[in-house]
Structure formats: structure tokens, C-alpha cells
Design an enzyme around this catalytic site. Structure first.
Site: not given
Ligand code: ATP
Length: 292
Positions: A9, A94, A96, A99-102, A134
Site C-alpha cells: 500500500k 520496513a 512504509g 509488507g508485513g501487514s500484507a 494496517d
Molecule cells: P510499519 O508497519 O512499521 O510501518 P513497514 O510497512 O514500514 O512497517 P514492513 O515491511 O511491514 O514495513 O516491516 C516492518 C517490520 O516487520 C520488519 O522490519 C520485519 O522485522 C517485521 N516483519 C515481520 N513479518 C514480516 C513479513 N512477513 N514481511 C515483512 N516484514 C515483516
């Protein structure tokens, strides 16, 4: 076995309205899902949850958000069987782009399908919100106004189909740090969400492009001037508008023409050390098993 996409997103607007008693920030953000997606394949197994991620360094155990989502479904639905989750990571970590939420949202959907649980979208959102703010958005997709901690969703008209270039500089930004820095020194400019929603309802992409605003952008940019540099480059390469997503550090540019977007992506690859993705906005009805 089921295969599900977890889409990235961007935030088209991001406002902070205040600090809540529970310590979270009250936000109001227009979120947009993208075609760029991770692929999760879930396979039934006798017991337990195992996970494989194709990105070295990313946690592949119970700390992974997809693992946590699958564990929550097992517990809440009293499932005895297990699951193996295979994640092909395409969304920068990490960055923005949530990706983790996805991945967590995809794991929730995958478990629902794999075990034919019949959970509604609303029920999945309630489960998702327990893991991360998210995740309900990632379950809904399309264009959404998220308020509260980001978990209260209002479906909006899809943002007009647009090409998107993502440029992620090689700097680390911690989300809690960005919010703390905002509190210490809140910038003066806030998005006009009412005007943005009005322009969106009329399908006026040009007006929307003029109204994008993220209160965290000046905060992160003060520590990482590369964000301002990338934004200027996006404009120089023909973007309708450009801005940082979430707490950063990814800068996105929106483009009317695919050719212009492709040329901008090529220029970023050549001229900067950014991780670059050429993608497009994804509407609410896009199939979850397609992406790029
Ligand atoms: P935030 O929700 O903190 O804004 P973001 O969107 O910037 O996060 P994400 O890619 O969601 O970044 O990753 C945040 C942290 O979540 C990563 O540093 C990682 O350690 C952790 N994490 C746990 N599971 C996952 C996953 N499946 N994919 C990516 N990161 C993950």
C-alpha cells in the site's frame, strides 16, 4: 494448498490528529493498494506452523506476521491441523509499504480458505486488528480512509487507475521513531482530507494529485534528505505528484502514462541506489491471485 497475494500500500494522505490515552496516535489516512504483492502459498500439514521466506534476514519464525496471523486463526477457531506457509517477498521490507501487514492479511485469508472456516471479511478484520493496525486495510484493499489507530475503515471510490514508481532509498526508518519525532516537532502543513475525498468522489485525479500530503514526510526528510531528492527526481521525470509513503523511506511517484513511468523507473535505477519498483494502483475488485 492455496495461493494468496498480499498487496503493498501507499498513503495518499496521512494526518496525525493527536495522541490517544492508549499511547497510540489518532490518524486519518487515505490508503491505496498496489499491484505489487508478496505471494503466500499455504499447505496443510499434520500439526504446527512452519514458514519459509525467500528473503535472507527476514524472520521466518513466530515473529513473522504471517506466522502470527496463522497462529491466531488456529487458536480462535480451535483448529488442530497445521500449516506450512511459503512467502515470496517482493514488497521492500520496513519501507512504509506495509509488507508485513500484507502478508498477515494474506495468511488470514489463506487459513480461512484452506480450512473452509467461512469467516466473513468483518471477522477477519477483527482478528487482523489484534496483530497490527494496517492489517484490516490489507484485507479490504482498494482505496480506503482509515481513522482511529488506522483500524477504522471507510471504503472510498477506487482511485483512478494510475502507474506508480516506488523508489526505496537504502536508509532505515523506524516507525516509532518517526512518530516520536513528529510529537517533538510537529510540522505546520496538514492534508486537507475533506477536499481529497471530494476530488476522489468526482474521479478528479489531477486535483487529488495536488492534495497529497503526509505529515511524517518533513519529519523523516529532516533526517534523510534523500527523500527530497527522490521527490524532485520523480517530478523531473514527469510524475503527476510524488511523496513519501507512511513513515518512509519509500518515495512514490504517480504517472498518467505507462511509458513515462517506465522511463522514470529506468532513470532511478541508473542514477540512484534506490530499490525501484514499477507498478500500478489496484482497485478493490482486483483478484487476489494476480499482481506484479
Ligand atoms: P510499519 O508497519 O512499521 O510501518 P513497514 O510497512 O514500514 O512497517 P514492513 O515491511 O511491514 O514495513 O516491516 C516492518 C517490520 O516487520 C520488519 O522490519 C520485519 O522485522 C517485521 N516483519 C515481520 N513479518 C514480516 C513479513 N512477513 N514481511 C515483512 N516484514 C515483516
Amino acid at each position: 494448498m492455496v495461493t494468496i497475494l498480499g498487496r503493498a500500500k501507499i498513503n495518499l494522505t496521512l494526518d496525525i490528529l493527536g495522541l490517544r490515552e492508549d499511547g497510540f496516535h489518532e490518524i486519518a489516512t487515505v490508503m491505496q493498494s498496489l499491484a505489487l504483492a508478496d505471494t503466500l502459498t499455504l499447505t496443510r500439514q499434520e500439526e504446527g506452523i512452519t514458514l519459509r521466506v525467500d528473503l535472507p534476514g527476514l524472520e521466518a519464525d513466530e515473529r513473522n506476521l504471517a506466522h502470527r496471523a496463522a497462529a491466531l486463526v488456529r487458536k480462535e477457531c480451535g483448529i488442530r491441523g497445521g500449516v506450512h506457509i511459503d512467502i515470496t517477498k517482493r514488497i521492500p521490507v520496513a519501507a512504509g509499504l506495509a509488507g508485513g501487514s500484507a502478508d498477515a492479511a494474506a495468511a488470514l485469508r489463506g487459513m480461512n480458505k484452506l480450512y473452509a472456516l467461512g469467516l466473513s471479511d468483518a471477522e477477519l478484520c477483527v482478528l487482523g486488528a489484534q496483530i497490527g493496525s494496517d492489517i484490516p486495510f490489507s484485507l479490504m484493499g482498494g482505496t480506503v480512509l482509515a481513522t482511529g489507530r488506522g483500524e477504522i475503515m471507510q471504503r472510498l471510490a477506487d482511485f483512478p487507475a494510475t502507474h506508480v514508481v516506488l523508489a526505496t532509498p537504502p536508509v532505515a526508518v523506524s516507525t516509532p521513531w518517526a512518530y516520536r519525532s513528529y510529537d517533538a516537532n510537529p510540522p505546520a502543513e496538514h492534508p486537507n482530507n475533506a477536499a481529497f475525498l471530494d476530488a476522489l468522489a468526482r474521479g478528479d485525479r489531477t486535483r487529488c494529485a495536488g492534495l497529497i500530503c503526509n505529515v511524517l514526510e518533513p519529519v523523516t526528510e529532516a533526517a534523510h534528505p534523500v527523500i527530497g531528492d527522490y521527490r524532485a527526481r520523480m517530478h523531473a521525470h514527469g510524475a503527476l505528484c510524488a511523496m513519501m509513503s507512511g513513515s518512509g523511506p519509500t518515495v512514490f511517484g504517480l504517472f498518467a502514462e505507462e511509458q513515462t513511468a517506465a522511463a522514470a523507473a529506468a532513470a532511478f535505477r541508473q542514477e540512484t541506489d534506490a530499490a525501484v519498483h514499477l507498478t500500478r494502483t489496484a482497485g478493490r475488485y482486483e483478484e487476489r491471485n494476480r499482481g506484479n
